[in-house]
Design a protein around this motif. Structure first.
Motif, PDB file in Angstrom:
ATOM      1  N   ALA A   1       0.864  -1.235   0.114  1.00  0.00           N
ATOM      2  CA  ALA A   1      -0.241  -0.065   0.091  1.00  0.00           C
ATOM      3  C   ALA A   1       0.884   1.379   0.040  1.00  0.00           C
ATOM      4  N   GLU A   2       0.706   2.036  -1.034  1.00  0.00           N
ATOM      5  CA  GLU A   2       1.554   3.229  -1.010  1.00  0.00           C
ATOM      6  C   GLU A   2       0.654   4.302  -0.081  1.00  0.00           C
ATOM      7  N   PRO A   3       1.198   5.206   0.355  1.00  0.00           N
ATOM      8  CA  PRO A   3       0.451   6.159   1.447  1.00  0.00           C
ATOM      9  C   PRO A   3      -0.959   6.559   0.953  1.00  0.00           C
ATOM     10  N   GLY A   4      -1.927   6.221   1.697  1.00  0.00           N
ATOM     11  CA  GLY A   4      -3.172   6.922   1.295  1.00  0.00           C
ATOM     12  C   GLY A   4      -3.790   6.403   0.026  1.00  0.00           C
ATOM     13  N   GLU A   5      -3.305   5.332  -0.611  1.00  0.00           N
ATOM     14  CA  GLU A   5      -3.888   4.687  -1.828  1.00  0.00           C
ATOM     15  C   GLU A   5      -5.006   3.756  -1.525  1.00  0.00           C
ATOM     16  N   VAL A   6      -4.675   2.776  -0.670  1.00  0.00           N
ATOM     17  CA  VAL A   6      -5.811   1.907  -0.596  1.00  0.00           C
ATOM     18  C   VAL A   6      -6.372   1.848   0.844  1.00  0.00           C
ATOM     19  N   THR A   7      -7.657   1.282   0.943  1.00  0.00           N
ATOM     20  CA  THR A   7      -8.156   1.276   2.348  1.00  0.00           C
ATOM     21  C   THR A   7      -7.715  -0.431   2.992  1.00  0.00           C
ATOM     22  N   ARG A   8      -7.860  -0.420   4.262  1.00  0.00           N
ATOM     23  CA  ARG A   8      -7.602  -1.765   4.732  1.00  0.00           C
ATOM     24  C   ARG A   8      -8.221  -2.800   4.091  1.00  0.00           C
ATOM     25  N   ASP A   9      -9.593  -2.731   4.093  1.00  0.00           N
ATOM     26  CA  ASP A   9     -10.252  -3.965   3.332  1.00  0.00           C
ATOM     27  C   ASP A   9      -9.683  -3.952   1.828  1.00  0.00           C
ATOM     28  N   GLU A  10      -9.391  -3.023   1.164  1.00  0.00           N
ATOM     29  CA  GLU A  10      -8.967  -3.011  -0.338  1.00  0.00           C
ATOM     30  C   GLU A  10      -7.490  -3.850  -0.180  1.00  0.00           C
ATOM     31  N   LEU A  11      -6.669  -3.509   0.820  1.00  0.00           N
ATOM     32  CA  LEU A  11      -5.365  -4.155   0.880  1.00  0.00           C
ATOM     33  C   LEU A  11      -5.376  -5.531   1.295  1.00  0.00           C
ATOM     34  N   MET A  12      -6.644  -6.034   2.058  1.00  0.00           N
ATOM     35  CA  MET A  12      -6.785  -7.247   2.391  1.00  0.00           C
ATOM     36  C   MET A  12      -6.899  -7.987   1.222  1.00  0.00           C
ATOM     37  N   ARG A  13      -7.734  -7.355   0.502  1.00  0.00           N
ATOM     38  CA  ARG A  13      -8.358  -7.992  -0.717  1.00  0.00           C
ATOM     39  C   ARG A  13      -7.337  -8.450  -1.750  1.00  0.00           C
ATOM     40  N   LEU A  14      -6.476  -7.456  -1.883  1.00  0.00           N
ATOM     41  CA  LEU A  14      -5.315  -7.510  -2.795  1.00  0.00           C
ATOM     42  C   LEU A  14      -4.112  -8.713  -2.408  1.00  0.00           C
ATOM     43  N   ALA A  15      -4.003  -8.688  -1.171  1.00  0.00           N
ATOM     44  CA  ALA A  15      -3.172  -9.751  -0.574  1.00  0.00           C
ATOM     45  C   ALA A  15      -3.658 -11.098  -0.782  1.00  0.00           C
ATOM     46  N   ASP A  16      -5.096 -11.207  -0.504  1.00  0.00           N
ATOM     47  CA  ASP A  16      -5.660 -12.484  -0.654  1.00  0.00           C
ATOM     48  C   ASP A  16      -5.697 -12.964  -2.232  1.00  0.00           C
ATOM     49  N   ILE A  17      -5.953 -11.971  -3.108  1.00  0.00           N
ATOM     50  CA  ILE A  17      -5.844 -12.289  -4.649  1.00  0.00           C
ATOM     51  C   ILE A  17      -4.642 -12.778  -4.864  1.00  0.00           C
ATOM     52  N   ALA A  18      -3.525 -12.190  -4.416  1.00  0.00           N
ATOM     53  CA  ALA A  18      -2.123 -12.621  -4.666  1.00  0.00           C
ATOM     54  C   ALA A  18      -1.922 -13.963  -4.016  1.00  0.00           C
ATOM     55  N   MET A  19      -2.342 -14.198  -2.900  1.00  0.00           N
ATOM     56  CA  MET A  19      -2.320 -15.454  -2.283  1.00  0.00           C
ATOM     57  C   MET A  19      -2.926 -16.526  -3.319  1.00  0.00           C
ATOM     58  N   TYR A  20      -4.384 -16.421  -3.634  1.00  0.00           N
ATOM     59  CA  TYR A  20      -4.969 -17.304  -4.528  1.00  0.00           C
ATOM     60  C   TYR A  20      -4.228 -17.503  -5.744  1.00  0.00           C
ATOM     61  N   SER A  21      -3.472 -16.389  -6.261  1.00  0.00           N
ATOM     62  CA  SER A  21      -2.923 -16.653  -7.585  1.00  0.00           C
ATOM     63  C   SER A  21      -1.670 -17.655  -7.283  1.00  0.00           C
ATOM     64  N   VAL A  22      -1.142 -17.664  -6.256  1.00  0.00           N
ATOM     65  CA  VAL A  22       0.027 -18.868  -5.645  1.00  0.00           C
ATOM     66  C   VAL A  22      -0.848 -20.287  -5.897  1.00  0.00           C
ATOM     67  N   LYS A  23      -1.893 -20.296  -5.011  1.00  0.00           N
ATOM     68  CA  LYS A  23      -2.553 -21.474  -5.020  1.00  0.00           C
ATOM     69  C   LYS A  23      -2.924 -21.886  -6.557  1.00  0.00           C
ATOM     70  N   HIS A  24      -3.479 -21.059  -7.297  1.00  0.00           N
ATOM     71  CA  HIS A  24      -3.928 -21.406  -8.523  1.00  0.00           C
ATOM     72  C   HIS A  24      -2.737 -22.015  -9.449  1.00  0.00           C
ATOM     73  N   ARG A  25      -1.689 -21.370  -9.089  1.00  0.00           N
ATOM     74  CA  ARG A  25      -0.187 -21.863  -9.951  1.00  0.00           C
ATOM     75  C   ARG A  25       0.283 -23.079  -9.268  1.00  0.00           C
ATOM     76  N   GLY A  26      -0.269 -23.767  -8.437  1.00  0.00           N
ATOM     77  CA  GLY A  26       0.112 -24.969  -7.694  1.00  0.00           C
ATOM     78  C   GLY A  26       0.796 -24.622  -6.251  1.00  0.00           C
TER      79      GLY A  26
END
Lengths: 411, 760
Positions: free
Chosen positions: B457-482
Motif C-alpha cells: 500500500a502506497e500512502p493513502g492509496e488503498v483502504t484496509r479492506d482493499e489491501l486485505m483483498r489484494l493480498a488475498d488475490i495474490a495468495m490465491y494466485s499462488v494456489k492457482h499456480r500450484g
C-alpha cells in the motif's frame, strides 16, 4: 411598553434576534469581548473591558489576564470601565480570543441584558477540603433568580489538588439540575503565580464560582481530539496522581516502551514532556473516553506523574493526536455547543481549552484554528483561557477533564 | 476510530479500592455519608445515589441539597416505586439495593439501567459505607458519653473494641480489594479472603467452594488453630461441597447449628453460616464458615460481614473472568498471535500512520497448503500443533515486521510498516523457509509448505479492506499456480480474475460435478449457549483453487441467474442434513436450519412448489426451516415479493429478515409481512461496547424485534465482550466466530456432540 421595545430593538441590532412563539423578536441578551496588549495592567484591563462591555445592564465581566500582569491592577482597570458589574477571572498562561490569540495580554468577556441573571462568589483555601470548597462554591446557585436555563461556572487553581473532588462537592450541593463548566488555571513557570479574580480581589488556591441564568438555551461542547492506539494496558499500581506500575512493570518503562521511545528519554525532562504531551493516557468510562495528561516522570521511582489519578485495575490506552485531530476536536466542541442552542443564534462563546492542546497545535495551528472555526462561529465573539484541567459535568458525577476543550455557548 | 471492545464495568470494580481508601479516611459521619454517596454514584456513572436507613434518607446526591429528604427516595427504598422525578433530569428509573436489614442504597442512572455486576459493586460499596458509618457513630457516641460520665468507661472500652474490630474489617476489605485490583491469581485472592474471614470473624474454619469446571485450584480453605485443623480432618470433600452448595443456595444465610461427624461417628455440634459467591451475577458456589458450639447456646454470627467476604469473592471471580475475556478478545488462543480484530485495528493504525509519514505498508497473507489433509490424515491435534508451530515460527522473525496474526483456520497475516516491495518479498521467502523447516510429531506431518500473497500500500492509496483483498488475490494466485510460492499483487492479477461469463460456465460445470458444498454456522441461544439452529452457507470446492469463498462467485451467480439452481442445491443439502441430524438420537432433535433465499429465487414462479418439494423429499418438518431474505428484496417489486413470502409462510416455514439495518430498513415491510426472525447485521455488532459502538442502534433494533414479537439474532459475534453486551441488551440469539465459524457437516456433528465451548 413602547419605550421598552425601542430599547430592545436597539440591542438587537448588535445581538441578533431570536424566535419565540413563532415570531421573531429582538433578543434581550448581549455578549461582547475585548482585548488589550497594553503592558500597563490597569490600562489593559480598562481597554479590554470597555470593548467588551457594549450593552445595557451589564451582568458579568469575565477577565482572562496573562500571568505577567498584576491581577489586582487589571481588575481595577476593568472596574473603571464596568463599574459595579460582577467580576470574575483568572490570571492565565494564555488567553483564547477569536480574531487574535493574545499570548501576553488581557481578554475580557462581558454579558448582560435583562435576559441574563448572574450571581458570583469566591471560596478560598480550597486545598484544605476540596469537596467542601466545591459544595460552598455551588451555594452561589441559590443566589440567582430562577431562569429556564442555568450553568455553574467554576474557575479554580490546579495546584489545590484533585479537581474532581471540587466537582463532587458541587454536585452534592446542586445535583443534576445544573450543568457545571469551567477550568483550572495552569502553572506558568517564570511568571507571576496564577490566580483567581473576584470583584476586584485577587486570590490563589481559591474557587471563583458564577451561576449564569438565561431565558435562552446555554450550549456546552466537550471534545478532546485524541484517539486510542494499540492494545489496552492495565494500571496495576497507582498512588494518587502518581502512576507506579503498568501491566506489572514500572510505569515509566512500560510507557516509553509502548511509545517506542528510548529509556534514556526519561532523563531529559523537557524532551519527555514534549513527547508525553502528544501521548496522554485514555481510560474508558461507561459514557465517555477520558484523557489523562502525563505531566512528567520520576526516573528514580520509575513512575509517571499525571494531572488526575487513574485507579488501580483500570484498563488504559495510549492516546495519540496531532494538529489535525486536535483541530477536529476543537471544531466538534464548538459545534456541539452551538448546536445545543437549537434555533437560537449564538451570541458568544466562552472556551476552556487545555494548555497541552495548544502545544500540539503550535502557533500556526492556532491561526488555522480560527479559520477552521469560521464556518461554525462566523463573527460570534469568543473568549477563554488555556487551562490545566477543564470542568464539564453534563451527566453523572464526573466532570473533570484533561486535554479537552470545553465550549460554552450563549444564545 | 477505536475498535477496542472493552466493557466499561471493570472501571467500577477498579474504583472499589479508591472508594475504600476515601471512605476509611472519613472522620465524621456526615463526611462519610456525603462523600460516600457521591463516590458511589460516580463509580457507576449514576446521576442519583441515596443511602436510606429505616425510612430516613441519611444522604443523597443528584438532588439539590434542600431536596435531599425527597419522599420519592424513601418510596424507592421501600420498594413502593421505581421512579424518581429529579430536577434537571426528569423522570428516571431507580433501583433499591439492599445493603443490610435496615439500609438500602437507591441508585438511578439516566437512559441505561445498571447491570448485575454494577449492582453487586453498589452493594459492596454500600456495605462498606454502612460499616464505616456505624464505626464513626460508635466513636462519636463514645466521645459524647465519655464527656458525660466517667463511670461508663468500661462500656466505652467495649464500644471502642467493637469500633476497632470494624476498623479491622475495613482494613481487611482494603487488603483483599488491593489483591483484586492488582489482578493476583484468583486462587490466591480466595485464599486471602478465607484467611481474613477466619481471623476477623473468629471462625475455626472458613471455606469457599465453587462449581466452576475448568478453573482448577479455585477452592480455598482456611482454618484457625488446632480446633479448625481437627474439623477439617473430620470433613470429607463431599461435606465441603455440600456446605458450599447450601451456602450458594442461600440456605446458610442465617447461622444455624449442624452436626459435624467426628471420629467414631460421634456428631459434634457446630455453628455454620454462609453466603453465595457469584460470577457476573450468576451463583457459582458459596463461602461458609463454622465453629464448634454448645447445644442450647445462643448463636451469633455477623451475617453482614459473611456476605461482605462472599461479595469480595464474587468481585474477584467476576473481575478475573473480565480480564480473561479482555485478553481473549484480542488474541488467538492457539498461537498467542493477535487475532483478526486486533490485527485489523493495527492495520488501520499502520495505514493512517503511513499516510502521515508518506511511507509504504506491506501485507503478507500466508495460507498453509493442504492443511485440511493434515487434519484429515493425522487428526486435529496434529493440525493444531502445526498451527502452533507456524505461530512460533512467525514469532521468531518478529524483528522483521510490525505485527502478525492468525486470521482464522490456517490463514496467517503479517504486517510490515515503512517498507519496500523487496523487503516484503524477502521476508515472505524467509517465512516460507522457516515454515518448511517445521517438523510435526513422529509419524505425522513434516516440511509443510505455504502460499504467500503480498500486497503493498502506497500512502493513502488503498483502504484496509482493499489491501486485505489484494493480498488475498495474490495468495490465491499462488494456489492457482500450484501452491508453495510467493506472489506480489500486480494489476493484471486483478484483471485476470475470471470474469462473469467464464464463471457462469464454470459454475454450471461445478454444479453438475457436485462441487458446491454446504457449510453450517451454528445459531446459539445467548442465554445458555445451546445450539438452536444452523445457517446453511454455500462453498465451492474448486479442485484447482481449493475452497472458494462465496464473495468470489455469488455475485457472478446472481448476475448469470445460476443462483437459482445453486440456491436450490443448498436447500436440498441443508434440508437433508438437518433432517438426518434431528433423527440422530438425542443429538439435536429440535435443530432448525436457515437457508438464504435470493431475490432472484423469490422471483421464480415455482419457488413455493420447489421449497415444498424439498421439504417433502428430505422429511424435514416445515417449522424446522427458516428462509432468510434481505431487505433489498423489496426494492424491486415489493408487492410480488410480499405475495411470495405469504405463500411460503403458508407452507409453515419461518421467515427471517437478514442483514437487517444495512439496506433501507423500512419498518413498513417488517410490519406488513410475516417475518419471524430479525437478524442484525454484523456491522452493528462489531466493537459493541467500545467507544466506537455504544450499542444504541442495536438496542433499538432489539426493542423493535421484541415489539414485533420476532426472534432476534445478532450476526458476527467475535468477542466475549460483544457477547456480554448483547446479553445485557437481552438479545436472545446470535452467531459468529466466537462460537464457531461455518464448518462442514462432519465438524458440525462433532460440535453438536460436545456443545459450544468458548475456549480459554
Amino acid at each position: 411598553m413602547l419605550n421598552v421595545l425601542a430599547e430592545e430593538t436597539l440591542v438587537a441590532s448588535e445581538a441578533g434576534v431570536e424566535t419565540s412563539g413563532g415570531e421573531r423578536r429582538p433578543s434581550t441578551r448581549w455578549f461582547g469581548v475585548g482585548r488589550s496588549i497594553d503592558p500597563d495592567s490597569r490600562l489593559a484591563g480598562a481597554e479590554a473591558a470597555s470593548h467588551a462591555n457594549r450593552g445595557p445592564t451589564p451582568g458579568l465581566v469575565v477577565v482572562f489576564a496573562s500571568a505577567g500582569h498584576d491581577l489586582k491592577e487589571v481588575a481595577a482597570g476593568v472596574a473603571e470601565a464596568a463599574p459595579g458589574v460582577e467580576m470574575v477571572g483568572v490570571a492565565t498562561s494564555g488567553e483564547v480570543l477569536a480574531g487574535d490569540e493574545a499570548r501576553r495580554g488581557v481578554a475580557v468577556a462581558a454579558l448582560g441584558g435583562p435576559g441574563f441573571s448572574v450571581a458570583t462568589s469566591v471560596t478560598s483555601a480550597a486545598s484544605s477540603d476540596l469537596f467542601r470548597a466545591g459544595a460552598r462554591a455551588a451555594e452561589v446557585c441559590a443566589g440567582a433568580p430562577e431562569r429556564p436555563h442555568r450553568v455553574l461556572m467554576m474557575l479554580s487553581d490546579s495546584r489545590s489538588g484533585d479537581q474532581q473532588e471540587l466537582v463532587r462537592g458541587a454536585y452534592a450541593e446542586v445535583g443534576a439540575s445544573i450543568p457545571i463548566v469551567g477550568g483550572a488555571t495552569a502553572e506558568d513557570p517564570g511568571h507571576a503565580p496564577t490566580g483567581q479574580l473576584h470583584n476586584g480581589e485577587a486570590h490563589s488556591d481559591a474557587v471563583v464560582s458564577v451561576i449564569i441564568g438565561s431565558d435562552a438555551p446555554i450550549g456546552i461542547g466537550v471534545r478532546h481530539g485524541w484517539t486510542s492506539v494499540g492494545e489496552p494496558m492495565l494500571i496495576s499500581r497507582s498512588e494518587g496522581t502518581e502512576l507506579l506500575e503498568i501491566d506489572g512493570a514500572p510505569a515509566l518503562e512500560r510507557y516509553l516502551r509502548a511509545l517506542g521511545a528510548p529509556p534514556s528519554l526519561a532523563e531529559d525532562s523537557d524532551a519527555f514532556v514534549e513527547l508525553a504531551m502528544l501521548h496522554p493516557l485514555g481510560i474508558r468510562r461507561r459514557r465517555s473516553e477520558e484523557v489523562r495528561f502525563v505531566g512528567g516522570c520520576d526516573p528514580a521511582r520509575g513512575s509517571l506523574r499525571l494531572v488526575a489519578g487513574i485507579p488501580d485495575g483500570t484498563p488504559a490506552w495510549l492516546m495519540e493526536g496531532d494538529g489535525a485531530s486536535v483541530m477536529a476536536g476543537t471544531i466538534a466542541s464548538c459545534r456541539e455547543a452551538v448546536d445545543a442552542l437549537g434555533p437560537f443564534d449564538p451570541q458568544g462563546l466562552l472556551m476552556f481549552d487545555c494548555i497541552a492542546r495548544r502545544s500540539v497545535l503550535g502557533v500556526d495551528g492556532l491561526d488555522s484554528k480560527l479559520v477552521a472555526l469560521a464556518p461554525t462561529l462566523g463573527d460570534t465573539p469568543v473568549a477563554g483561557f488555556y487551562t490545566a484541567g477543564e470542568f464539564a459535568r453534563l451527566r453523572g458525577v464526573r466532570g473533570f477533564h484533561n486535554q479537552t476543550l470545553v465550549s460554552l455557548a450563549f444564545a | 476510530m477505536n475498535a477496542f471492545a472493552v466493557s466499561p464495568s471493570p472501571v467500577s470494580a477498579a474504583e472499589l479500592p479508591e472508594f475504600l481508601a476515601m471512605i476509611s479516611a472519613a472522620t465524621t459521619v456526615e463526611g462519610a455519608i456525603s462523600s460516600g454517596v457521591v463516590r458511589l454514584a460516580e463509580s457507576v456513572d449514576a446521576e442519583v445515589a441515596a443511602l436510606v436507613r429505616g425510612g430516613e434518607v441519611l444522604g443523597a446526591v443528584g438532588y439539590s441539597r434542600e431536596l435531599v429528604q425527597h419522599p420519592d427516595l424513601r418510596a424507592v427504598a421501600m420498594g413502593w416505586s421505581h421512579r424518581l422525578d429529579v430536577p434537571g433530569l426528569g423522570v428516571v428509573d431507580a433501583v433499591p439495593v439492599g445493603v443490610d436489614d435496615e439500609t438500602t442504597v437507591v441508585v438511578a442512572r439516566e437512559h441505561e439501567p445498571l447491570d448485575a455486576e454494577e449492582l453487586s459493586s453498589v452493594r459492596a460499596m454500600g456495605r462498606v459505607l454502612v460499616l464505616t458509618i456505624r464505626l464513626l457513630e460508635t466513636v462519636e457516641r463514645q466521645r459524647a458519653t465519655s464527656l458525660v460520665a466517667e463511670r461508663q468507661m468500661a462500656e466505652n472500652e467495649s464500644l471502642l473494641a467493637r469500633a476497632r474490630a470494624q476498623g479491622r474489617m475495613l482494613e481487611s476489605n482494603l487488603r483483599v480489594q488491593r489483591l483484586i485490583s492488582q489482578r493476583q491469581p484468583v486462587d490466591e485472592i480466595l485464599q486471602a479472603i478465607t484467611d481474613e474471614a477466619c481471623e476477623l470473624l473468629k471462625a475455626d474454619l472458613v471455606g469457599i467452594q465453587l462449581d466452576a469446571p475448568g478453573i482448577p485450584g479455585i477452592n480455598a480453605i482456611s482454618t484457625a488453630g488446632e480446633v479448625g485443623e481437627r474439623m477439617l480432618r473430620a470433613l470429607s470433600s463431599e461435606h465441603l461441597v455440600s456446605l458450599g452448595r447450601q451456602a450458594a443456595d442461600g440456605a446458610l444465610h442465617s447461622a444455624r447449628m449442624m452436626a459435624l461427624p467426628v471420629h467414631g461417628d460421634v456428631a459434634a455440634p457446630v455453628t455454620v453460616c454462609g453466603a453465595p459467591v457469584c460470577n457476573n451475577g450468576v451463583s457459582m458456589g458459596g463461602l461458609f464458615l463454622m465453629s464448634p458450639t454448645k447445644v442450647g447456646a445462643s448463636i451469633h454470627v455477623d451475617t453482614a460481614a459473611v456476605e461482605t467476604f462472599a461479595g469480595q469473592a464474587s468481585i474477584a471471580l467476576t473481575d478475573a473472568s473480565t480480564v480473561h475475556e479482555l485478553h481473549h478478545a484480542f488474541h488467538d488462543t492457539l498461537t498467542g498471535l493477535a487475532n483478526r480484530a486486533l490485527f485489523l485495528d493495527r492495520l488501520d493504525h499502520a495505514l493512517a500512520m503511513a499516510e502521515r509519514r508518506g511511507s509504504a505498508t506491506a501485507l503478507l497473507f500466508i495460507d498453509l497448503d493442504h492443511f485440511k489433509s493434515v487434519n484429515d490424515s493425522f487428526g486435529h491435534a496434529a493440525g493444531d500443533e502445526l498451527l502452533r508451530q507456524v505461530g512460533a515460527a512467525l514469532d521468531r522473525s518478529q524483528s522483521a515486521y510490525e505485527s502478525a496474526a492468525r486470521l482464522g483456520g490456517d490463514e496467517f497475516a503479517v504486517l510490515m510498516e515503512d517498507t519496500t516491495p523487496e523487503q516484503a518479498l524477502a521476508l515472505a521467502a524467509t517465512l516460507q523457509q522457516s515454515i518448511r523447516a517445521l517438523e510435526g510429531p513422529e509419524r505425522s506431518w513434516s516440511s509443510p509448505t505455504s502460499s504467500i500473497g503480498v500486497a503493498m500500500a502506497e500512502p493513502g492509496e488503498v483502504t484496509r479492506d482493499e489491501l486485505m483483498r489484494l493480498a488475498d488475490i495474490a495468495m490465491y494466485s499462488v494456489k492457482h499456480r500450484g501452491r508453495s510460492d510467493v506472489a506480489m499483487y500486480s494489476q493484471p492479477m486483478g484483471r485476470t480474475r475470471p470474469d462473469n461469463r467464464g464463471v457462469a460456465n464454470r459454475l454450471q460445470v461445478a454444479l453438475d460435478r457436485g462441487e458446491f458444498v454446504v457449510h453450517y454456522q451454528p445459531l446459539i441461544s445467548l442465554r445458555d449457549r445451546a445450539v438452536t439452529g444452523i445457517e446453511a452457507l454455500v462453498r465451492w470446492e474448486d479442485p484447482d483453487r481449493g475452497l472458494v469463498p462465496p464473495f468470489e462467485f455469488i455475485p457472478a451467480a446472481e448476475e448469470t441467474g445460476m443462483i437459482v439452481d445453486i440456491g436450490l442445491e443448498v436447500l436440498r443439502q441443508a434440508a437433508t442434513a438437518t433432517a438426518r441430524l434431528r433423527l440422530d438420537g438425542d443429538l439435536a432433535p429440535d435443530l432448525k436450519v436457515s437457508v438464504n433465499l435470493s431475490a432472484l429465487q423469490l422471483e421464480q414462479d415455482g419457488i413455493v412448489d420447489d421449497v415444498a418439494a424439498e421439504l417433502q423429499s428430505s422429511g424435514l418438518p416445515t417449522h424446522a426451516l427458516t428462509l432468510e431474505v434481505t431487505e433489498s428484496l423489496f426494492l424491486v417489486d415489493a408487492e410480488a415479493s410480499g405475495r411470495k413470502l405469504e405463500s411460503l409462510k403458508g407452507l409453515g416455514v419461518d421467515l427471517a429478515i437478514d442483514d437487517f439495518g444495512t439496506g433501507f430498513s423500512s419498518l413498513q415491510y417488517i410490519q406488513r409481512y410475516p417475518f419471524d426472525v430479525l437478524k442484525i447485521d454484523r456491522s452493528f455488532i462489531t466493537g459493541l461496547g467500545s467507544a466506537a459502538n455504544s450499542g444504541a442502534v442495536v438496542k433499538n433494533m432489539l426493542a423493535l424485534g421484541r415489539e414485533m414479537s420476532m426472534t432476534t439474532v445478532a450476526e458476527g459475534i467475535e468477542t466475549p465482550l460483544e457477547l456480554a453486551q448483547l446479553r445485557a441488551l437481552r438479545c436472545s440469539h446470535g452467531q459468529g466466530y466466537l462460537f464457531s465459524k461455518p464448518i462442514d457437516l462432519e465438524s458440525l456433528t462433532r460440535l453438536l456432540q460436545r456443545g459450544i465451548r468458548i475456549e480459554a
